[in-house]
Design a protein around this motif. Sequence first.
Motif, short mmCIF file in Angstrom:
data_model
loop_
_atom_site.label_atom_id
_atom_site.label_comp_id
_atom_site.label_asym_id
_atom_site.label_seq_id
_atom_site.Cartn_x
_atom_site.Cartn_y
_atom_site.Cartn_z
N ARG A 177 27.51 -72.95 4.75
CA ARG A 177 28.84 -73.36 5.20
C ARG A 177 29.89 -72.73 4.30
O ARG A 177 29.78 -72.75 3.07
N ILE A 200 35.69 -79.05 6.41
CA ILE A 200 35.00 -79.86 5.41
C ILE A 200 34.77 -81.29 5.88
O ILE A 200 33.81 -81.95 5.48
N LEU A 203 31.36 -81.55 7.37
CA LEU A 203 30.28 -80.93 6.61
C LEU A 203 29.15 -81.90 6.25
O LEU A 203 27.97 -81.53 6.32
N GLN A 215 25.94 -75.46 1.23
CA GLN A 215 27.39 -75.25 1.14
C GLN A 215 27.71 -74.82 -0.28
O GLN A 215 26.84 -74.75 -1.14
#
Length: 332
Positions: A177, A200, A203, A215
């Motif tokens: 990510r 975000i 996420l 990430q």
Amino acid sequence: MNDSTHWTRRKWMGAALAGVAAGTLPARAGAATTLRWATVLPANHPSVAMMERVAKQVRDETGGAVDIQTFPAGQLGSSRDIIESASSGAIQIVDEGAAQFGQFVPQFSILEAPYIWRDPQHVRRVLASPILDEMNALLIAKRSMRVIGSTYYGKRHVTSGTRAIKTIDDMKGFKLRIPEVDTFRAMAEAWGARPTPLNIGELYLALSQGAVDGQENPLPTIQSNKFFEVQKYLVLTGHIITPRLIVVNETAWQALDAKARQSLKGAVTTHGIAQDNEILAQEAKLVDTFMAGGMTIIDPDLDSFRRPVLAALPPKFEAKWGKGLWERIAAY
């Protein structure tokens, strides 16, 4: 939290856009000027505590003439959404990673480029230099936004859910990510990873469901968003130091009198330093905290990560950033 949190996003956007259409700043009854400050960071992040302290100081120093309302946790949209809203005047203040402003002024993305910063002191010297003044002038002219301060967001590290990452070879095909920023995409590609742009706010769920493998973020962001709950490995890559920029809509700025401007800038500087110190303090202890909580800490082969990125990014983005800008920054 102030009463702004009781507004729905739809109701607020309608009112704000109506105010813009009328050529006025959004204002609440009883307040001379209302400034709305939006961020995607969660309410427990040190940056949001800073926002609240800035709001209180400005309110006190102006005798209530300037009321700053804070909207954390992506209440008013994604990173891209809130920057565009600040540009249009639908909101008045936004704070975001420096590279996010590269969508409006390409030079800004260099301020969050991988491996450009030596340490937080290097960042501070450059952001107090004519380099930022030049970029700021372009941001004002092109998109009606003005940088009035900056904060230290932290040094970014990779986390992984199921794969132990020790060298760049372990990144091959890894669904990483990234923010919606071209330099981050180029970095992930240089590592052999599969860059996956994602807001975000989405996420945690994506990590928990395996929609992405991992990430990259600073340790305090991993903590405040609870990513450690859904990631097994913390890989200490330290690939980017992120400065966050505090940016105000230019029309809103010009509408403030000199006293209010001085108050706002002074409060941002004072409480920004306190925020920076809190981030540094958290960075010093969070590796041990994550380890105690069950994460596996990996010290990877840093050179294997650094070499391909430095070979690819500066030449790829030189035309956007301007010839010699990387070297100017490095010289500070």
